[in-house]
Motif scaffolding. Sequence first.
Motif, PDB file in Angstrom:
ATOM      1  N   ALA A   9      58.593  58.986  85.026  1.00 19.13           N
ATOM      2  CA  ALA A   9      57.473  58.315  84.353  1.00 19.13           C
ATOM      3  C   ALA A   9      57.630  58.459  82.848  1.00 19.13           C
ATOM      4  N   SER A  10      56.610  57.990  82.159  1.00 16.18           N
ATOM      5  CA  SER A  10      56.692  58.034  80.702  1.00 16.18           C
ATOM      6  C   SER A  10      56.598  59.464  80.182  1.00 16.18           C
ATOM      7  N   LYS A  11      55.952  60.331  80.954  1.00 14.07           N
ATOM      8  CA  LYS A  11      55.854  61.732  80.537  1.00 14.07           C
ATOM      9  C   LYS A  11      56.353  62.607  81.677  1.00 14.07           C
ATOM     10  N   ASP A  12      56.394  63.914  81.440  1.00 14.19           N
ATOM     11  CA  ASP A  12      56.864  64.792  82.497  1.00 14.19           C
ATOM     12  C   ASP A  12      55.807  64.865  83.607  1.00 14.19           C
ATOM     13  N   TRP A  63      66.430  52.130  84.624  1.00 14.00           N
ATOM     14  CA  TRP A  63      66.631  53.519  85.059  1.00 14.00           C
ATOM     15  C   TRP A  63      68.097  53.749  85.366  1.00 14.00           C
ATOM     16  N   ASP A  64      68.574  54.903  84.880  1.00 14.60           N
ATOM     17  CA  ASP A  64      69.999  55.168  85.056  1.00 14.60           C
ATOM     18  C   ASP A  64      70.293  56.127  86.197  1.00 14.60           C
ATOM     19  N   GLY A  65      69.290  56.486  86.956  1.00 15.64           N
ATOM     20  CA  GLY A  65      69.535  57.337  88.099  1.00 15.64           C
ATOM     21  C   GLY A  65      69.227  58.806  87.868  1.00 15.64           C
ATOM     22  N   ASP A  66      68.766  59.169  86.664  1.00 15.06           N
ATOM     23  CA  ASP A  66      68.434  60.560  86.377  1.00 15.06           C
ATOM     24  C   ASP A  66      66.958  60.797  86.718  1.00 15.06           C
ATOM     25  N   SER A 125      64.466  61.958  83.902  1.00 14.95           N
ATOM     26  CA  SER A 125      64.291  61.194  82.664  1.00 14.95           C
ATOM     27  C   SER A 125      62.841  60.753  82.474  1.00 14.95           C
ATOM     28  N   THR A 126      62.510  60.450  81.225  1.00 13.69           N
ATOM     29  CA  THR A 126      61.215  59.849  80.904  1.00 13.69           C
ATOM     30  C   THR A 126      61.493  58.585  80.084  1.00 13.69           C
ATOM     31  N   PHE A 127      60.482  57.758  79.926  1.00 13.34           N
ATOM     32  CA  PHE A 127      60.699  56.464  79.268  1.00 13.34           C
ATOM     33  C   PHE A 127      59.793  56.274  78.086  1.00 13.34           C
ATOM     34  N   ASP A 128      60.335  55.629  77.100  1.00  9.11           N
ATOM     35  CA  ASP A 128      59.500  55.237  75.978  1.00  9.11           C
ATOM     36  C   ASP A 128      59.139  53.775  76.086  1.00  9.11           C
ATOM     37  N   SER A 129      60.104  52.980  76.525  1.00 12.66           N
ATOM     38  CA  SER A 129      59.816  51.548  76.536  1.00 12.66           C
ATOM     39  C   SER A 129      59.719  51.030  77.958  1.00 12.66           C
ATOM     40  N   THR A 130      58.649  50.341  78.185  1.00 17.22           N
ATOM     41  CA  THR A 130      58.460  49.742  79.501  1.00 17.22           C
ATOM     42  C   THR A 130      58.086  48.286  79.315  1.00 17.22           C
ATOM     43  N   ILE A 131      58.274  47.543  80.363  1.00 18.80           N
ATOM     44  CA  ILE A 131      57.901  46.124  80.341  1.00 18.80           C
ATOM     45  C   ILE A 131      56.762  45.927  81.311  1.00 18.80           C
ATOM     46  N   ARG A 132      55.800  45.148  80.914  1.00 16.15           N
ATOM     47  CA  ARG A 132      54.681  44.874  81.802  1.00 16.15           C
ATOM     48  C   ARG A 132      54.947  43.619  82.612  1.00 16.15           C
ATOM     49  N   ILE A 133      54.651  43.716  83.895  1.00 15.17           N
ATOM     50  CA  ILE A 133      54.693  42.519  84.745  1.00 15.17           C
ATOM     51  C   ILE A 133      53.310  42.358  85.355  1.00 15.17           C
ATOM     52  N   ASP A 134      52.742  41.180  85.243  1.00 18.56           N
ATOM     53  CA  ASP A 134      51.439  40.929  85.852  1.00 18.56           C
ATOM     54  C   ASP A 134      51.620  40.683  87.342  1.00 18.56           C
ATOM     55  N   GLY A 158      68.481  48.410  89.227  1.00 27.42           N
ATOM     56  CA  GLY A 158      68.505  49.536  88.298  1.00 27.42           C
ATOM     57  C   GLY A 158      67.210  49.662  87.507  1.00 27.42           C
ATOM     58  N   HIS A 159      66.120  49.283  88.118  1.00 25.11           N
ATOM     59  CA  HIS A 159      64.803  49.397  87.482  1.00 25.11           C
ATOM     60  C   HIS A 159      63.853  50.179  88.383  1.00 25.11           C
ATOM     61  N   ILE A 160      62.840  50.684  87.755  1.00 21.92           N
ATOM     62  CA  ILE A 160      61.791  51.363  88.528  1.00 21.92           C
ATOM     63  C   ILE A 160      60.424  50.921  88.017  1.00 21.92           C
ATOM     64  N   VAL A 161      59.436  51.143  88.843  1.00 22.54           N
ATOM     65  CA  VAL A 161      58.050  50.938  88.423  1.00 22.54           C
ATOM     66  C   VAL A 161      57.556  52.275  87.879  1.00 22.54           C
TER      67      VAL A 161
END
Lengths: 999, 416
Positions: free
Chosen positions: A509-512, A394-397, A400-409, A374-377
């Motif tokens: 993505a974070s924006k449209d 991600w809930d499948g919509d 949608s856009t995101f405000d909070s993301t997690i960084r993975i190296d 249930g996650h996306i890049v």
Amino acid sequence: MQLDRLKTGGRIDRTRPLNFRFNGKTYSGFAGDTLASALLANDVALVSRSFKLHRPRGIVGAGAEEPNAIVQVGTGASTLPNMRATQVELYDGLEARSTKGWPNLRFDLAALNDRFSKVFGAGFYYKTFMRPKAFWKYYERFIRASAGFGIAPTEPDPDSYEHRNAHCDVLVAGGGPAGLMAALVAARSGARVIIADEQNEFGGSLLSGSESIDGKPAAEWVNAVIAELRDRGNVTVLTRSTVFGYYDHNFIAVAEHCSDHKGERAADGVRERLWRVRADQVVLAQGAFERPLVFCNNDRPGVMTASAVSTYINRYGVCPGKRAVVFTNNDSAYRTALDLNNAGIPVVVVDCRKSGAGSLGATADAAGITVLRGHIVSDVIGRHRVSGIRIARWDGDTQSTFDSTIRIDCDLLAMSGGWSPAVHLHSQSGGTNAWDETRHCFVPAESAQANVSAGACNGHWSLKACLQDGIDAGAEVAARCGLRTMPVELPVTTEGTDNPMQALWRVPASKDPDRCPKQFIDYQNDTSVADVRLAAREGYRNVEHVKRYTALGFGTDQGKLGNINGMAILAECLGKTIPEVGTTTFRPVYTPVTFGLGAGENVGELFDPIRKTAIHERHQAAGSPFEVVGQWHRPWYFPQGGEDLHAAVARECLATRNSVGMMDASTLGKIDARGPDVVEFLERIYTHDVGRMKVGRCAYGIMLREDGMLMDDGVMARLGEHQYYLTTTTGGAANVLNWLETWLQTEWPELKVYLTSLTDSFSTIAVAGPKSRDVLQNAGCSIDLGKENFSFMSVQQAVLAGFPVQLFRVSFSGELAFEINIDSAYASQMWQILMESGKEFDITPYGTETMHVLRAEKGFVIVGQDTDGSVTPVDLGMNWLLSKNKDFLGKRSLSRQDCVRDDRKQLVGLLSVDGSTVVPEGTQLIEDPGAPKPVPMCGHVTSSYFSATLGHPIAMALVSAGHRRKDETIYAYLADNLVVPVTIVSPVFYDAKGARQNV
Amino acid sequence: MKKYSGLSLVTGALRHNRNWQPAWRKPDPKREYDAIIVGGGGHGLATAYYLAKEHGVRNVAVLEKGWIGGGNTGRNTTIVRSNYLWTEASLLYEKSLKLWENLSQELNYNVMFSQRGVYNLGHTLQDMRDIERRVGANRLNGIDAEVVNAEQVKQAIPLINTSPDARYPILGASLQRRGGVARHDAVAWGFARAADALGVDIIEQCEVTAVNRDGGQVTGVETTRGRIASKKIGVVVAGNASVLASMADLRLPIESHPLQAFVSEPLKPVLDTVVMSGAVHGYISQSDKGELVIGAGIDAYLGYGQRGSFQTIEHTMEAIIQLFPMFSRVRMLRSWGGIVDVCPDACPIISKTPVQGLYFNCGWGTGGFKATPGSGWVFAHTIAQDRPHELNAPFDLNRFTTGALIDEHGAAAVAH
């Protein structure tokens, strides 16, 4: 140091290290590597720049789908532009460089384009560069310089190519599990099979995975199948052979790459071989392409398809990164995660599905792999190489856009957006495709030709299903060939259960989509989601308009990776379904093919056959230059002692008029026409009364097209009650025979007439001039050549100098003349005999130029020079040839309104008023040199020479109403606005009564 | 119509390109129009544009069965020239060339008309006679034309093989400097946008299935989107002209053949002009994107399938290698086919028909693209005035009855 080479594994030969250079730097790889795998082994992530925005790009795929790694391979005359590094097999000393990036790949000035990418949106060039108008050529120079990838060689290709024709019962395109199985089944049924695979070894997807068949590694199974196929006498096995085109009537074009894997040049033999295959049945088994996912900055070097990552690990023993993330919407990418894990690479799986994967998910969990369901890049960090990613829950919509993301190296992102069957050949053949709602891909629907799709190419993903589909396809095509198949056991494989894929065309993505960082659909052409949306906004909504406006799928990969994503995203933004949007046309070719391959052996001298007469070598020895007439090389003139054309021609003309000349007229078309209906047939073709000709008589005949225009001319002779001998012009020979056969076969099949071309069988030597009779007599002739026995325009069989010949008393020079028709085997000898027999009369060989002058002096036309398809026989003053007693082709057209106009262009002679100017042929004629443009033209010069016999220039021309304008002066319009006055005269300049030929 | 310019790109970028308007509307068909143009290719859209602009006929529909510009407009090799042999033809093409020269500005849409020169090569003495004749005719008609020798050809096109030992050595060429290439899709879109702005309805996915008549007068068409009435119908449907004609019980002297073309992968600039050869049978230029754009002759058989045989492609590749031996290692990326309607004299029909109010513009054979603006311009005149302009009067359908043909076969033995 091959930093990213795994310690073990892969199908490379670690005992055979190879050195190569990329962008000037030396690296090493192993035999069995591609340039791409070797570059990845050496930790080279940045290989190119994109077309428009010059963004840094790395290798993304592992085969024909690669859009980014476009490189120049080789040097000098053998350099190859635009090669996909993923398909270039490594050889020692290989030299490759990037095709983009200035001053260099890492620091590319044009990367500035990326900063202003919103200005350079889809179709920006249609909206600007219009002012000032005169500046387009400068804009264009700049655009051209920045476009393009590779550099074409500048020297002729040193290698050779060949064509091979083949017929088979079954052609199998693709040698993966399905193709191999189909080939095996068909071969065992006794079918003649050709199996072709584009790679250097068979196995297809099996080479990239770690699966087992019948309890053994898949490769062993592949080897066993190939061994059996090779052992059978009825199978042709082709590796490095791409089935690239599927044409009508199951004509299949296959490009076999014979030498590129060995070195820059084809050291021995051909570089490429074109197989032109006519197949009764075709099995299409080219597999499927994995789709990328469309997220922000998904083009950064280090982002690859999951299957490509698996390929590099399993086939080449290379891991293209040290910390990996797998981003997927389906189960197959879990294999890549497991491959990475097995190679000791830390890996995280980001799966957009809340449910995650089926049995492979469990395996991953068991292996201790972190799986974020249930996650996306949402974005990629790093410019010249991935340094990390941002993920979000991600809930499948999809909106949608995101405000909070997690960084993975990480430095490697393997993505999988599902699979698209390679329906290219099926589509090329005219077949239709249908959207499969569960598998989320286009699969082959109706076939238009005799073919069957099998395996992944038919929408099957599991190994078991592919093998079974291959068996079924093989049995199906064998049965269609009328062959009996034996049951074949399905090999044993291990199968898991998959969870369904989740359609995810554009990753939120974070924006449209119009404001977020670029989400690329087509890497090579920099087509992003925003571009497709812009195109739709601007009304370019048909998928073909979107393709053309945004360049989506226009790259050298032809959209193998990006097209389906693009269509789905277009559908999303138009509120349509994917099948409603449809695909663009799949055009040939599947992967690019060289022009050399298409041309094969037909280059250089072999481009078109050179036809030489049987006497050619004697002409050559006499120093004659040759004139190209159609395929023929004809002697032009015979210079003596440094003469130029004009001097030689003057001498040849005078010799012929005053004594005797001789020419090789063998190139004239010769047709034997016979049969009970030959008279009726020729009456319909020729304009004169063919039936009235007595046996043994000759006649000048012309034939017209249906529109009444002169088509061809020549002397014909009646050899028997039902046998005629026809001659045609040199250039028209083949056309005339085709023309006659067309009428016979399609319009008048009831006529019993048989036509045979004799052009090559017989040679013709024309002996012309007042002394020609003496020459023949000197040579020893079996018949009386006197006027009473052998009159003008007649034909007789004779023995000349011991050779049987057909003697014609015809003349194209206006002199007493004989044409000797002789078996081509003896022609050269006869030429020599006549030269000797004519010695006492100083017999003079002459070429086409003198022939032209002699006939022009007599006003005889040359079809194609004095006529151009717009000239009727009436225009040429040949009314006497038009029979009133019968119908013939073109007769009706001659009475059309325009054909009876009295101001038509008609054949006349011209004399320059100054008595010395030879007006160039083709010169236009005008009435009024002072007229403003457009100046009305009243005709043009068709033939023009200096007549040595008459001592002044002569010309023939077509002039409006010319027949009634004798003695009028008009003007020849030369280059540089020079105007020469000319007088209209009769086109017969010499011996108007025709007395000289009739003696 | 919002004006396109460099500035508009910048303002667009600042608004994330959300401010752009459709280049043409997607209207539903009205019940009746003053004129209907059947066929939304370049010629049809140009006709509609000039009807609106030059003749004030703005209540016009363009009916396209697929997507605009999807026929031969999008399938040609984009060569533009006017150096035809016969006065009738050259004046028509010259009108077109003159329109091309201002088209980007006129339409406010960059059609990228690039006047890089067109070389028609001569390989035999007869070729050179024909060149001499054609160039002379062009100059007398006020059209730029030059005869150049092999050395001059080599200078302009350094890679070309001018060796006297070539199978068909290059003896010289005709050169029209004002000739060149253009961006074909842009022509359709540019005309569509400009016509739409003048009120023309461009209706896609609308196939004409019947031509309605009352007595000898046309009254409208049946389409897949319903009946549309009009007393003037102009048909411009290359590849399907005979099909449409048969709907009005007309027979046209047309044969429909596949014509193929192909492009190479994009290369750095390597060829700066247009090269055509009749004897060797091929023509080539390089697009701004870098692809070599190549074509040659028609496939000999008749048909309506937009595909051809590989043999034809092979012959074309042979011809290109004959002229440019180094291109042997260059690769073909994509090939395609269109359908060309060929008249017996290789010249178009732009004409009234026996049906009052029904006009046909067809038979452009292999060379229609270059004529796009000129063809639309004279056809618009013909429809609006119900009589041909003097430029297209010779291209009457009746010429096949009277015999007043304009035979360009001799001068244009190669497709173009």
